[in-house]
Scaffold this motif. Structure first.
Motif, mmCIF file in Angstrom:
data_model
loop_
_atom_site.group_PDB
_atom_site.id
_atom_site.type_symbol
_atom_site.label_atom_id
_atom_site.label_comp_id
_atom_site.label_asym_id
_atom_site.label_seq_id
_atom_site.Cartn_x
_atom_site.Cartn_y
_atom_site.Cartn_z
ATOM 1 N N PHE A 46 33.638 36.591 -15.195
ATOM 2 C CA PHE A 46 33.704 35.543 -16.212
ATOM 3 C C PHE A 46 32.489 35.588 -17.129
ATOM 4 C CE2 PHE A 46 31.783 31.243 -16.760
ATOM 5 C CZ PHE A 46 32.563 30.786 -17.805
ATOM 6 N N SER A 47 31.316 35.776 -16.554
ATOM 7 C CA SER A 47 30.092 35.821 -17.350
ATOM 8 C C SER A 47 29.971 37.125 -18.138
ATOM 9 C CB SER A 47 28.868 35.657 -16.443
ATOM 10 O OG SER A 47 27.686 35.590 -17.203
ATOM 11 N N ALA A 48 30.316 38.241 -17.496
ATOM 12 C CA ALA A 48 30.159 39.551 -18.141
ATOM 13 C C ALA A 48 31.056 39.720 -19.358
ATOM 14 C CB ALA A 48 30.443 40.661 -17.128
ATOM 15 N N ILE A 49 32.251 39.120 -19.331
ATOM 16 C CA ILE A 49 33.209 39.343 -20.412
ATOM 17 C C ILE A 49 32.773 38.657 -21.705
ATOM 18 C CG2 ILE A 49 34.759 37.360 -20.173
ATOM 19 C CD1 ILE A 49 37.076 39.444 -20.226
ATOM 20 N N HIS A 50 31.759 37.779 -21.632
ATOM 21 C CA HIS A 50 31.251 37.133 -22.838
ATOM 22 C C HIS A 50 30.302 38.051 -23.618
ATOM 23 C CE1 HIS A 50 32.783 33.517 -20.830
ATOM 24 N NE2 HIS A 50 32.731 32.938 -21.994
ATOM 25 N N PHE A 51 29.818 39.123 -22.960
ATOM 26 C CA PHE A 51 28.914 40.092 -23.592
ATOM 27 C C PHE A 51 27.654 39.421 -24.154
ATOM 28 C CE2 PHE A 51 32.973 42.346 -23.696
ATOM 29 C CZ PHE A 51 32.597 43.569 -23.152
ATOM 30 N N GLN A 52 27.191 38.372 -23.483
ATOM 31 C CA GLN A 52 25.911 37.756 -23.812
ATOM 32 C C GLN A 52 25.003 37.975 -22.602
ATOM 33 O OE1 GLN A 52 27.741 33.875 -25.084
ATOM 34 N NE2 GLN A 52 26.308 34.079 -26.784
ATOM 35 N N PHE A 53 24.308 39.102 -22.611
ATOM 36 C CA PHE A 53 23.610 39.578 -21.427
ATOM 37 C C PHE A 53 22.391 38.727 -21.079
ATOM 38 C CE2 PHE A 53 25.661 43.051 -23.705
ATOM 39 C CZ PHE A 53 26.550 43.489 -22.743
ATOM 40 N N LYS A 73 13.600 41.838 -18.652
ATOM 41 C CA LYS A 73 13.021 43.057 -19.216
ATOM 42 C C LYS A 73 13.495 44.246 -18.400
ATOM 43 C CE LYS A 73 10.140 45.487 -21.790
ATOM 44 N NZ LYS A 73 10.339 45.658 -23.247
ATOM 45 N N LEU A 74 14.166 45.200 -19.058
ATOM 46 C CA LEU A 74 14.663 46.383 -18.364
ATOM 47 C C LEU A 74 13.592 47.461 -18.297
ATOM 48 C CD1 LEU A 74 18.278 46.715 -19.856
ATOM 49 C CD2 LEU A 74 17.559 45.576 -17.757
ATOM 50 N N PRO A 75 13.701 48.400 -17.346
ATOM 51 C CA PRO A 75 12.744 49.522 -17.269
ATOM 52 C C PRO A 75 12.769 50.360 -18.552
ATOM 53 C CG PRO A 75 14.084 49.362 -15.268
ATOM 54 C CD PRO A 75 14.691 48.421 -16.254
ATOM 55 N N ASP A 76 11.672 51.084 -18.789
ATOM 56 C CA ASP A 76 11.572 51.912 -19.999
ATOM 57 C C ASP A 76 12.704 52.925 -20.096
ATOM 58 O OD1 ASP A 76 9.302 50.539 -20.708
ATOM 59 O OD2 ASP A 76 7.921 52.010 -19.819
ATOM 60 N N ALA A 77 13.178 53.393 -18.953
ATOM 61 C CA ALA A 77 14.261 54.383 -18.959
ATOM 62 C C ALA A 77 15.546 53.818 -19.546
ATOM 63 C CB ALA A 77 14.508 54.878 -17.537
ATOM 64 N N LEU A 78 15.648 52.493 -19.554
ATOM 65 C CA LEU A 78 16.856 51.837 -20.083
ATOM 66 C C LEU A 78 16.558 51.129 -21.402
ATOM 67 C CD1 LEU A 78 18.234 50.285 -16.761
ATOM 68 C CD2 LEU A 78 18.974 52.395 -17.885
ATOM 69 N N SER A 79 15.565 51.602 -22.117
ATOM 70 C CA SER A 79 15.176 50.952 -23.372
ATOM 71 C C SER A 79 16.303 50.978 -24.399
ATOM 72 C CB SER A 79 13.927 51.627 -23.949
ATOM 73 O OG SER A 79 14.174 53.017 -24.188
ATOM 74 N N MET A 105 21.643 45.652 -26.121
ATOM 75 C CA MET A 105 21.909 44.306 -25.614
ATOM 76 C C MET A 105 21.289 43.255 -26.513
ATOM 77 S SD MET A 105 21.342 45.161 -21.548
ATOM 78 C CE MET A 105 21.091 43.451 -21.081
ATOM 79 N N LYS A 106 20.067 43.506 -26.983
ATOM 80 C CA LYS A 106 19.396 42.543 -27.852
ATOM 81 C C LYS A 106 20.085 42.446 -29.206
ATOM 82 C CE LYS A 106 14.772 42.654 -25.827
ATOM 83 N NZ LYS A 106 13.331 42.964 -26.036
#
Length: 323
Positions: free
Chosen positions: A221-228, A141-147, A153-154
């Motif tokens: 390797f993980s980031a390039i899949h764009f599945q956060f 869960k990200l902070p409200d500022a990053l909603s 991402m979702k």
């Protein structure tokens, strides 16, 4: 193993930083070419003109079930894009820019059979441990500022989950074989060659710190899949593959581990689809605590054994050469 008597050719791009930038360029070009070729292949396979292929492509990514022969079309799309984005650019860079041979991905003696077996067992033993990372990451869960970022991402995660669900909801054995090649073998080859064989190797050489090189390569390797919401467990797997490669010095060990991990998930989903088992391998809840702790101990023990066996084998080869 590299021949000590051979002439060592210098990379066409001086400096590790500069060569990594060139590698990024190769990957980006490969992605562009792969996407263009994938669209052309889809147009031929689906027998549509170039004007309507964009619409069909969008539907394939958002609602693949609504496209005739959508499963095979999606497999063609993924296979073509992956080959040109990962495996081909890595090999071209390695051979043309770094002027190395395929055999030079392996920088230590061929591992003993015991190491291959332990690498196979490690991937299976690590599954309960990684289930806890899956649970933690899914609950992120990200902070409200990053909603706004969290919403994006979702949405990205939901789009990818639709495709993943469609690609794994099959009951024909022939489809399983196709999926094992496209979804398992190609990524195992392409991603291990790129992220472990090239990137990890260069980062370790650049920083002189194997742990930093392994973990940064695993994060990329993980980031390039764009599945956060799967970033953490994928990074943990990337680190496992990275240590296997670093300790054994054999890229095929990392490829085997990658193949077994993805292949096990795919086979379990297939068996669930045909009613042989009633286990949802995609479950985001962690396994029982005692199983996780046992998995952690077994995984650590196997890793220690692989490291020790590889070191002993390497020392034995050195002693033989001295005599």
């Amino acid at each position: 193993m590299q021949n000590s008597n051979s002439i060592q050719l210098v990379s066409r791009v001086p400096g590790i930083g500069g060569s990594l930038l060139v590698l990024i360029g190769f990957v980006l070009i490969g992605m562009a070419v792969g996407n263009i070729l994938a669209i052309m292949v889809l147009a031929l396979y689906l027998q549509v003109d170039t004007n309507s292929i964009t619409t069909i492509l969008n539907q394939l990514l958002s609602d693949p079930g609504g496209v005739k022969n959508g499963w095979y079309a999606l497999m063609m799309l993924q296979g073509t894009v992956h080959f040109f984005s990962y495996l081909l650019p890595s090999l071209v860079f390695w051979i043309y820019i770094d002027r190395k041979t395929i055999g030079e991905f392996d920088f230590r003696p061929k591992p003993a059979f015991r190491i291959w077996l332990l690498a196979f067992l490690l991937v299976l033993a690590f599954i309960p441990v990684n289930s806890k990372f899956i649970e933690w990451n899914a609950a992120m869960k990200l902070p409200d500022a990053l909603s706004g970022l969290e919403l994006w991402m979702k949405e990205k995660e939901n789009q990818l989950s639709v495709m993943t669900a469609f690609m794994t909801e099959y009951t024909q054995f022939s489809q399983l074989l196709v999926a094992l090649f496209i979804v398992v073998l190609l990524p195992a080859l392409g991603e291990e060659v790129l992220f472990r064989g090239v990137i990890q190797t260069k980062l370790i050489k650049l920083w002189g710190n194997p742990h930093a090189g392994i973990w940064v390569a695993a994060a990329i390797f993980s980031a390039i899949h764009f599945q956060f919401y799967g970033f953490l467990p994928r990074m943990m797997l990337g680190a496992v593959f990275g240590y296997l490669y670093y300790w054994t010095g054999n890229i095929w060990i990392a490829i085997l581990a990658h193949f077994v991990n993805n292949g096990f998930v795919l086979v379990m989903m297939y068996l669930n689809n045909i009613g042989v088992i009633n286990i949802n391998i995609e479950e985001t809840k962690s396994m029982p605590l005692m199983l996780i702790l046992s998995s952690l101990l077994v995984s650590a023990g196997i890793l220690f054994s692989i490291r020790k066996t590889s070191a002993m084998q390497n020392e034995a080869v050195v002693v033989d050469k001295e005599f």
